[in-house]
Design an enzyme around this catalytic site. Structure first.
Site: not given
Length: 466
Positions: A117, A237, A275, A293, A296
């Site tokens: 990060k 989430k 994000e 990747r 979901v």
């Protein structure tokens, strides 16, 4: 297309999704499974299955050597890692490449850079993308964290430099809390990711969580617009929607352009998500991390754009250039995805593995159900509790919520406790309907007893309640 036979190194609903996308492309599939997952739906749907080890994930879905050996033994050309497990493991991607197989995702170098990060933050700054005020890279120790926090201003968020999923994160409101919490965050990060490195960011109060879906072929990138994922419990989430209703057109265009700029700066290949935190009062957005990747929540983007993200990432991995220009991608309507987990929301979300009873899945053009379950399926207790995702669209956000509420009423999954009652209550909540929820909303809502208050008395005691 260099991929004729695809090995799926994951489980659950994402494995089912990948099987179906590959079959639509005319690609044969081999589904990996642990001993505990021999009866899962993806195994039934794939052309072939391969057992990669016993139930514990460390011995199966995290066993890189077993996965690569099985892929080679079954004559596969490529490995799709899905999400979680080894999906963002650069060493695994390198091993796949070294074995003469194709890794369906970005290069190991990109995964390594964007998976750290602190390094991703540095790349964003270099690409001209705004970031949350914070430390300059990784923190050497707690004393360095204290110096950085003094410059940034409290409250601050201590974050794991590696990994994700809400682990290795703490919020400190003053120096005393930072001294106490930084070692805790480092220990948790070390246990979860094998890397205790930390960095620090200022906390954006009542932020909105916005993410931009991108596709890249290593040279060119496009965006598929954004999703809002502000409804979270323990930084996981719960409810996602596209597009983000809190953004105006100008902010949306600038935000999405920044995501493309960063993707092209790092030479991104495949499907990925950037994000951001959005400070609605000021109209400012800040990059926080990249997921290298498929996510979901990718179906909400597919519902409003018509782009098959999984098929696109397979094509790109197979050597094809991006098939889409930016002008080809448009938003139509609004979509919402809710995660159906095998958890009891009335009992602090206690996991509830068991046998799936009668199922009734509503069917309509505006409803999509991505699941891993079928009647009589025994849910193993070893893995994540996600069973399925219900995705519902409408011409606008109001209609999408109304359609979601109706679909939840029609959805039946007996034999288990699930999070369906939570989503019914959220769909009826006036703050959510008005689009005012932020990242701190759901936990406060739960702590205030709003879920219990929304349940009819009979539902709390009925053994058939899902």
């Amino acid at each position: 297309m260099a991929i004729k036979r695809l090995f799926i190194a994951n489980r659950g609903e994402i494995a089912v999704r990948i099987v179906r996308a590959a079959k639509a492309l005319g690609i044969e599939t081999v589904q990996a499974h642990s001993e505990a997952d021999a009866d899962m739906l993806a195994v039934r749907l794939a052309d072939q299955a391969a057992c990669i080890g016993p139930a514990p994930a460390k011995a199966s879905y995290l066993n890189a050597a077993a996965i690569i050996a099985a892929a080679r033994e079954t004559g596969c050309d490529a490995i799709h890692p899905g999400y979680g497990f080894l999906a963002e493991n650069a060493t695994f991607a390198e091993a796949v490449d070294a074995a003469g197989l194709i890794f369906v995702g970005p290069t190991a170098a990109t995964i390594r850079m964007m998976g750290d990060k602190a390094a991703a933050r540095a790349a964003a700054i270099a690409a001209g993308v705004p970031v949350v005020p914070g430390s300059d890279g990784r923190l050497a120790d707690t004393d360095a964290a204290l110096v950085a926090a003094e410059a940034v201003g409290y409250p601050v968020m201590i974050k794991a430099a590696a990994g994700g999923g809400g682990r290795g994160i703490r919020i400190a409101n003053d120096p005393a809390e930072l001294r106490k919490l930084a070692p805790q965050a480092a220990s948790e990060a070390e246990a979860a990711f094998g890397d205790g490195g930390l960095y620090l960011e200022r906390v954006i109060i009542n932020a909105r969580h916005i993410e931009v879906q991108i596709l890249g072929d290593g040279n060119r990138a496009v965006h598929c617009f954004e999703r809002e994922c502000s409804l979270q419990r323990r930084r996981q989430k719960v409810w996602e929607e596209a597009p983000a209703a809190c953004l105006d057109d100008a902010t949306r265009a600038t935000l999405c352009a920044s995501a493309v700029a960063l993707a092209e700066y790092v030479g991104y290949r495949g499907a990925g998500t950037l994000e951001y935190l959005y400070d609605e009062p000021s109209g400012q957005f800040f990059f926080i991390e990249m997921n290298t990747r498929i996510q979901v929540e990718h179906p909400v983007t597919e519902m409003v754009t018509g782009v098959d993200l999984v098929a696109e990432m397979i094509r790109i991995a197979g050597g094809e250039p991006l098939s889409l220009a930016q002008d080809d991608i448009r938003i139509s309507g609004h979509a919402i995805e809710v995660r159906i987990n095998a958890e009891d929301p009335a009992n602090n979300f206690m996991p509830f593995p068991g046998v799936v009873g009668r199922m009734e899945i509503p069917e309509a053009p505006h409803i999509r159900f991505d699941g891993m379950i079928y009647e009589g399926y025994q849910i193993p207790p070893f893995y994540d509790s996600l069973l399925a995702k219900l995705i519902v669209s409408g011409s606008d956000r109001v209609q999408a919520i109304d359609n979601l509420a109706a679909a939840l009423d029609a959805l039946v999954i007996e034999g288990l406790k699930t999070t369906i009652p939570l989503h019914k209550a959220l769909a009826a909540d006036p703050v959510i309907r008005d689009g005012q929820a932020h990242t701190q909303f759901l936990e406060a809502w739960l702590a205030a007893g709003r879920l219990a208050a929304a349940q009819p008395p009979a539902a709390a005691h009925s053994p058939a309640a899902s």
